[in-house]
Motif scaffolding. Structure first.
Motif, short mmCIF file in Angstrom:
data_model
loop_
_atom_site.label_atom_id
_atom_site.label_comp_id
_atom_site.label_asym_id
_atom_site.label_seq_id
_atom_site.Cartn_x
_atom_site.Cartn_y
_atom_site.Cartn_z
N ASN A 263 55.50 35.42 37.44
CA ASN A 263 54.55 35.18 36.71
C ASN A 263 53.13 35.37 37.19
OD1 ASN A 263 56.33 34.65 34.59
ND2 ASN A 263 56.40 32.73 35.16
N THR A 264 52.98 35.75 38.43
CA THR A 264 51.87 36.03 39.29
C THR A 264 51.75 37.24 39.63
OG1 THR A 264 53.06 35.40 41.18
CG2 THR A 264 51.52 33.50 39.92
N THR A 265 50.30 37.61 39.82
CA THR A 265 49.88 39.24 39.92
C THR A 265 48.79 38.97 41.35
OG1 THR A 265 48.06 39.24 38.58
CG2 THR A 265 50.33 39.81 37.80
N VAL A 266 48.71 40.08 41.93
CA VAL A 266 47.56 40.30 42.82
C VAL A 266 47.19 41.65 42.75
CG1 VAL A 266 49.10 41.28 44.57
CG2 VAL A 266 47.02 40.09 45.25
N THR A 267 45.93 41.75 42.91
CA THR A 267 44.97 43.16 42.89
C THR A 267 44.60 43.44 44.15
OG1 THR A 267 44.21 42.38 40.49
CG2 THR A 267 43.11 44.41 41.77
N LEU A 268 45.05 44.79 44.37
CA LEU A 268 44.68 45.33 45.70
C LEU A 268 43.61 46.50 45.42
CD1 LEU A 268 48.15 46.14 47.64
CD2 LEU A 268 46.74 43.98 47.40
N GLN A 269 42.64 46.28 46.20
CA GLN A 269 41.48 47.25 45.87
C GLN A 269 41.46 48.09 47.35
OE1 GLN A 269 37.74 44.89 45.50
NE2 GLN A 269 38.04 44.65 43.40
N VAL A 270 41.85 49.34 47.05
CA VAL A 270 42.21 50.19 48.15
C VAL A 270 41.37 51.27 48.47
CG1 VAL A 270 44.02 52.04 49.28
CG2 VAL A 270 44.54 49.92 47.73
N HIS A 271 40.54 51.37 49.58
CA HIS A 271 39.69 52.39 49.88
C HIS A 271 40.36 53.70 50.22
CE1 HIS A 271 35.69 50.20 50.45
NE2 HIS A 271 36.71 49.26 50.18
N ARG A 272 40.35 54.60 49.41
CA ARG A 272 40.87 55.72 49.69
C ARG A 272 40.65 57.02 50.03
NH1 ARG A 272 45.85 56.91 45.26
NH2 ARG A 272 46.54 58.12 47.18
N PHE A 273 41.17 57.81 50.58
CA PHE A 273 40.36 59.13 51.29
C PHE A 273 41.55 60.40 51.34
CE2 PHE A 273 39.70 61.57 55.13
CZ PHE A 273 38.44 62.27 54.97
N THR A 274 40.77 61.29 50.89
CA THR A 274 41.59 62.44 50.78
C THR A 274 40.63 63.50 51.57
OG1 THR A 274 42.71 62.15 48.70
CG2 THR A 274 42.75 64.40 49.44
N PRO A 275 41.37 64.22 52.79
CA PRO A 275 40.63 65.08 53.51
C PRO A 275 40.38 66.26 52.95
CG PRO A 275 42.61 64.92 54.41
CD PRO A 275 42.70 63.85 53.25
#
Length: 317
Positions: free
Chosen positions: A6-18
């Motif tokens: 019943n619990t969640t977490v939010t991941l804020q991912v710094h993404r990079f595509t060359p």
């Protein structure tokens, strides 16, 4: 990682595509500076500069997934890759803090994905330190050490355990998303011959047989380097170091730790040569004794103290 909770977490991912290699070649073909490949006095040259700041698309992407406080950040990333976004790129191997391949910046602090639990790193929205595109935390922001442990059900945000911000390991050029190019660090370690160098003469007994106890050590001799031999070259100490920047201006704490490991080994007979190798402007002389390298070492090495010891030993010889 449990799928039903019943619990969640939010991941804020710094993404990079060359940028695609073909596009880069086309851009050079259209005409570039005739001075672009001129060597740099700092030893990097234009190619090294391009590796430090590769061009490409950068953005921050949020993922909200079911999670428990005891889950690790690596568990969450694996769940995202398997069920939500197969394009998300990150590196891992053993998953138990032994290989060091999954070092990233979590909330602006370099550490390992597989040893970072949601309970220790998740924060409520608005309390996260701001992390720039290179994975560094802004000066003045609070650190992950100040975070309050989060238990399931403690959050008032409808079961949300909080938010975690992820970026590539600072100090290294990003390759894709959370994967950093740690070759500069590994190359510096290789330059310092990270292996035992004895005199090559086999010890023999009075009977002329090979002495199997040639390298027998006393416990106090072993204790001088035993902790240093636990280094897994994960890059966490170098990502924390404000002086290290890919190995051009400073050889870095990881390379010095590996050198110190053999300098302190009673079986090695190249200690003076090893100290000569690190007694340079970009070696021990570049260390500013900030001791940021000691924070979050996954193998428990007090890197800052060991750096101080090797600097003192080089200066006193």
């Amino acid at each position: 990682m449990a799928e039903a909770n019943n619990t969640t977490v939010t991941l804020q991912v710094h993404r990079f595509t060359p940028r695609a290699e073909r596009a880069e070649r086309a851009e050079r073909a259209r005409g570039g500076s005739p001075f672009a490949r001129k060597s740099s006095p700092f030893g990097g040259g234009s190619d090294s500069a391009a590796r430090r700041r590769p061009r490409g698309k950068q953005w921050v992407q949020e993922y909200t997934i079911p999670a428990r406080p005891e889950d690790t950040v690596l568990d969450c990333l694996l769940a995202i890759k398997r069920t939500m976004d197969p394009t998300l790129a990150f590196r891992y191997s053993c998953g138990h803090g032994m290989c060091g391949s999954d070092a990233v910046s979590i909330n602006g602090t370099p550490t390992l994905l597989c040893t970072a639990s949601i309970r220790d790193w998740a924060k409520q929205p608005g309390t996260l330190p701001q992390v720039d595109d290179e994975g560094f935390r802004h000066i003045g922001d609070e650190t992950a050490d100040d975070a309050t442990d989060i238990e399931a059900g403690d959050s008032a945000n409808d079961g949300s355990l909080g938010v975690i911000e992820l970026a590539p390991l600072p100090g290294f050029p990003p390759q894709r998303d959370l994967i950093a190019d740690i070759d500069p660090m590994l190359n510096q370690i290789r330059k310092l011959t990270p292996y035992l160098e004895a005199d090559g003469v086999l010890a023999t007994t009075s009977e002329g047989k090979v002495d199997v106890f040639e390298y027998l050590q006393h416990p106090d001799q072993l204790a001088k380097y035993e902790m240093l031999s636990n280094c897994i070259a994960c890059g966490v100490c170098e990502g924390s170091c404000p002086v290290f920047a890919g190995g051009d201006a400073f050889i870095g704490p990881a390379a010095l730790i590996w050198s110190s490991r053999f300098i302190n080994d009673s079986r090695d007979n190249k200690a003076m040569d090893r100290m000569d190798d690190i007694d340079t402007a970009d070696g021990v002389a570049a260390c500013q004794s900030v001791r940021a390298c000691s924070r979050h070492c996954p193998r428990g090495i007090d890197v800052g103290e060991e750096m101080w010891q090797i600097v003192a030993k080089v200066r006193e010889r």
